[in-house]
Scaffold this active site. Structure first.
Site, PDB file in Angstrom:
ATOM      1  N   LYS A 117      11.804   3.936 -14.310  1.00 18.11           N
ATOM      2  CA  LYS A 117      11.542   2.753 -13.471  1.00 18.11           C
ATOM      3  C   LYS A 117      11.755   1.447 -14.247  1.00 18.11           C
ATOM      4  O   LYS A 117      11.650   0.365 -13.687  1.00 18.11           O
ATOM      5  CB  LYS A 117      10.075   2.787 -13.002  1.00 18.11           C
ATOM      6  CG  LYS A 117       9.847   3.677 -11.788  1.00 18.11           C
ATOM      7  CD  LYS A 117       8.514   3.321 -11.137  1.00 18.11           C
ATOM      8  CE  LYS A 117       7.586   4.512 -11.164  1.00 18.11           C
ATOM      9  NZ  LYS A 117       6.181   4.238 -11.145  1.00 18.11           N
ATOM     10  N   LYS A 195      -0.053  12.815   2.365  1.00 16.34           N
ATOM     11  CA  LYS A 195      -1.220  13.170   1.541  1.00 16.34           C
ATOM     12  C   LYS A 195      -2.210  12.001   1.574  1.00 16.34           C
ATOM     13  O   LYS A 195      -1.799  10.847   1.400  1.00 16.34           O
ATOM     14  CB  LYS A 195      -0.735  13.422   0.107  1.00 16.34           C
ATOM     15  CG  LYS A 195      -1.847  13.697  -0.866  1.00 16.34           C
ATOM     16  CD  LYS A 195      -1.325  13.798  -2.284  1.00 16.34           C
ATOM     17  CE  LYS A 195      -2.473  13.991  -3.231  1.00 16.34           C
ATOM     18  NZ  LYS A 195      -2.691  13.025  -4.245  1.00 16.34           N
ATOM     19  N   LYS A 198      -5.413   6.716  -1.945  1.00 17.44           N
ATOM     20  CA  LYS A 198      -5.755   5.289  -1.981  1.00 17.44           C
ATOM     21  C   LYS A 198      -4.493   4.448  -1.877  1.00 17.44           C
ATOM     22  O   LYS A 198      -4.494   3.373  -1.307  1.00 17.44           O
ATOM     23  CB  LYS A 198      -6.427   4.964  -3.328  1.00 17.44           C
ATOM     24  CG  LYS A 198      -7.885   5.339  -3.358  1.00 17.44           C
ATOM     25  CD  LYS A 198      -8.433   5.264  -4.764  1.00 17.44           C
ATOM     26  CE  LYS A 198      -7.858   6.329  -5.629  1.00 17.44           C
ATOM     27  NZ  LYS A 198      -8.720   6.963  -6.601  1.00 17.44           N
TER      28      LYS A 198
HETATM   29  P1  ADP Z   1      -5.632   9.019  -5.019  1.00 18.85           P
HETATM   30  O1  ADP Z   1      -4.331   9.719  -4.687  1.00 18.85           O
HETATM   31  O2  ADP Z   1      -6.343   8.570  -3.797  1.00 18.85           O
HETATM   32  O3  ADP Z   1      -5.435   7.900  -6.041  1.00 18.85           O
HETATM   33  P2  ADP Z   1      -6.856  10.363  -7.253  1.00 18.85           P
HETATM   34  O4  ADP Z   1      -5.538  10.500  -7.956  1.00 18.85           O
HETATM   35  O5  ADP Z   1      -7.837   9.371  -7.775  1.00 18.85           O
HETATM   36  O6  ADP Z   1      -6.575  10.097  -5.699  1.00 18.85           O
HETATM   37  O7  ADP Z   1      -7.533  11.798  -7.177  1.00 18.85           O
HETATM   38  C1  ADP Z   1      -8.742  12.186  -7.765  1.00 18.85           C
HETATM   39  C2  ADP Z   1      -8.921  13.670  -7.514  1.00 18.85           C
HETATM   40  O8  ADP Z   1      -8.887  13.965  -6.103  1.00 18.85           O
HETATM   41  C3  ADP Z   1      -7.808  14.545  -8.129  1.00 18.85           C
HETATM   42  O9  ADP Z   1      -8.406  15.750  -8.584  1.00 18.85           O
HETATM   43  C4  ADP Z   1      -6.872  14.840  -6.974  1.00 18.85           C
HETATM   44  O10 ADP Z   1      -6.205  16.078  -7.133  1.00 18.85           O
HETATM   45  C5  ADP Z   1      -7.852  14.892  -5.795  1.00 18.85           C
HETATM   46  N1  ADP Z   1      -7.183  14.415  -4.561  1.00 18.85           N
HETATM   47  C6  ADP Z   1      -6.878  13.134  -4.254  1.00 18.85           C
HETATM   48  N2  ADP Z   1      -6.291  13.050  -3.034  1.00 18.85           N
HETATM   49  C7  ADP Z   1      -6.208  14.313  -2.562  1.00 18.85           C
HETATM   50  C8  ADP Z   1      -5.689  14.888  -1.368  1.00 18.85           C
HETATM   51  N3  ADP Z   1      -5.160  14.157  -0.412  1.00 18.85           N
HETATM   52  N4  ADP Z   1      -5.768  16.224  -1.229  1.00 18.85           N
HETATM   53  C9  ADP Z   1      -6.313  16.993  -2.202  1.00 18.85           C
HETATM   54  N5  ADP Z   1      -6.823  16.522  -3.348  1.00 18.85           N
HETATM   55  C10 ADP Z   1      -6.778  15.188  -3.547  1.00 18.85           C
END
Ligand code: ADP
Ligand code: TRP
Length: 325
Positions: A117, A195, A198
């Site tokens: 990137k 999916k 945030k």
């Molecule tokens: P985001 O995608 O909202 O930034 P994070 O990366 O902070 O979420 O995720 C924190 C934890 O929650 C990780 O273990 C991630 O695998 C799980 N997680 C986040 N979103 C999902 C989702 N849509 N389905 C399943 N697990 C998720």
């Protein structure tokens, strides 16, 4: 056996995807391994690579731990701690950084992405060194199992490689950790069918109020099928989210209603709304009952016990590398 994982407090809220994709699998793993010790720590030193607001990082950390507790994580069994209270994390990190080569680190997916990137020059040095930071968190406690999302798998593999290299060079010192990757089926969809994340503004926070939840549920796109037409539940986003909250009997019943005629998407959304409310209200009630101070006190109390373990390990490591004279 020891299970260990870290929570990155870069936000002050958690969404349904975090619950079903991280909190629930963690509780199920704890149930499966009744005798295991479970270490759950705040990855706030890692959070600092993204968020440079200490006060925010502190409040996020407390909120997230309160949410874990409100969701049913037993803080008498799960040992929560703050690595900033445990100098061993920084000490081991320093040792491992000295022993790790640039070429080895350059293979990291997230660094390669930044190179592609064109942002590699702007990332924090610690983003480049992130797997070493994680290796120190894991190896310091001889963790057996490290539950993480798929995106973190390579980081745990780094920890394994670093441990193997150290053991070969200096003597058996570290346990080789196993990543535990949550099954793919646990990818929770957001209100737009992607999916839940945030980053996509398609989430329902665990602390959203009823009005916001209703608004979010109404926003779920559906097909143009009429009430009279039978529908395939597996093609409907409302059903896919709803399924998370249903017992097998309720699921069977709802599928039948989809496949027969007479179910409108409005009915399906109302049903989903009720299910989300019934699920979230007790969590929100419990959350409101936990004070920030309770969490802070617990972190301080646990720091003593965890420091004892970490100091012992650091002593052993320093001996192996002849730091202790
Ligand atoms: P985001 O995608 O909202 O930034 P994070 O990366 O902070 O979420 O995720 C924190 C934890 O929650 C990780 O273990 C991630 O695998 C799980 N997680 C986040 N979103 C999902 C989702 N849509 N389905 C399943 N697990 C998720
Ligand atoms: N990197 C992990 C995440 O972004 C958090 C984390 C930091 C971690 N150190 C760890 C997870 C050690 C497991 C083990 O979610």
């Amino acid at each position: 056996m020891r299970i260990l994982t870290g929570l990155k407090p870069t936000d002050n809220q958690l969404h349904l995807g975090n619950y079903f994709g991280a909190i629930k699998p963690m509780m199920m793993l704890a149930d499966k391994f009744q005798d295991a010790e479970i270490f759950l720590f705040l990855a706030n030193m890692h959070g600092l690579t993204q968020l440079h607001d200490g006060n925010q990082l502190k409040q996020n950390s407390i909120n997230i731990l309160k949410l874990y507790a409100a969701c049913g994580v037993d803080l008498k069994r799960f040992i929560i701690y703050n690595p900033a209270d445990i100098p061993g994390h920084a000490q081991l990190n320093r040792v491992l950084t000295c022993l790790t080569h640039m070429g080895f680190m350059e293979r990291m997916h997230s660094y390669k992405e930044a190179l592609d990137k064109g942002t590699a020059k702007e990332i924090s040095v610690w983003v480049f060194c992130y797997p070493i930071l994680m290796a120190a968190d894991i190896l310091l406690y001889d963790a057996d199992i490290v539950p993480v999302g798929k995106d973190q798998k390579q980081h745990v593999e780094y920890a394994r490689d670093i441990a193997i290299k150290f053991n070969n060079k200096f003597w058996e010192t570290f346990k080789i950790p196993e990543p535990y990757i949550k099954p793919e089926v646990w990818t929770i969809l957001g209100i737009d069918g992607r999916k839940m994340s945030k980053s996509y503004n398609n989430y329902i926070w665990l602390l959203d109020d009823e009005k916001t939840i209703l608004k979010r549920v109404k926003q779920i796109p559906t097909s143009t099928q009429t009430v009279e037409e039978p529908k395939n539940p597996d093609e409907c986003n409302v059903y896919k989210i709803c399924k998370l909250f249903l017992t097998p009997e309720e699921d069977k019943e709802l599928r039948k209603r989809y496949e027969a005629w007479g179910l409108s998407f409005k009915d399906a959304k109302e049903y989903l709304y009720e299910k989300i409310i019934a699920f979230l209200m007790p969590i929100q009630k419990k959350y409101a009952e936990i004070s920030d101070q309770e969490i802070i006190d617990l972190l301080h109390k646990n720091a003593e016990k965890v420091n004892e373990l970490a100091n012992k390990k650091i002593k052993d490591i320093y001996k192996k590398i002849w730091f202790s004279l």
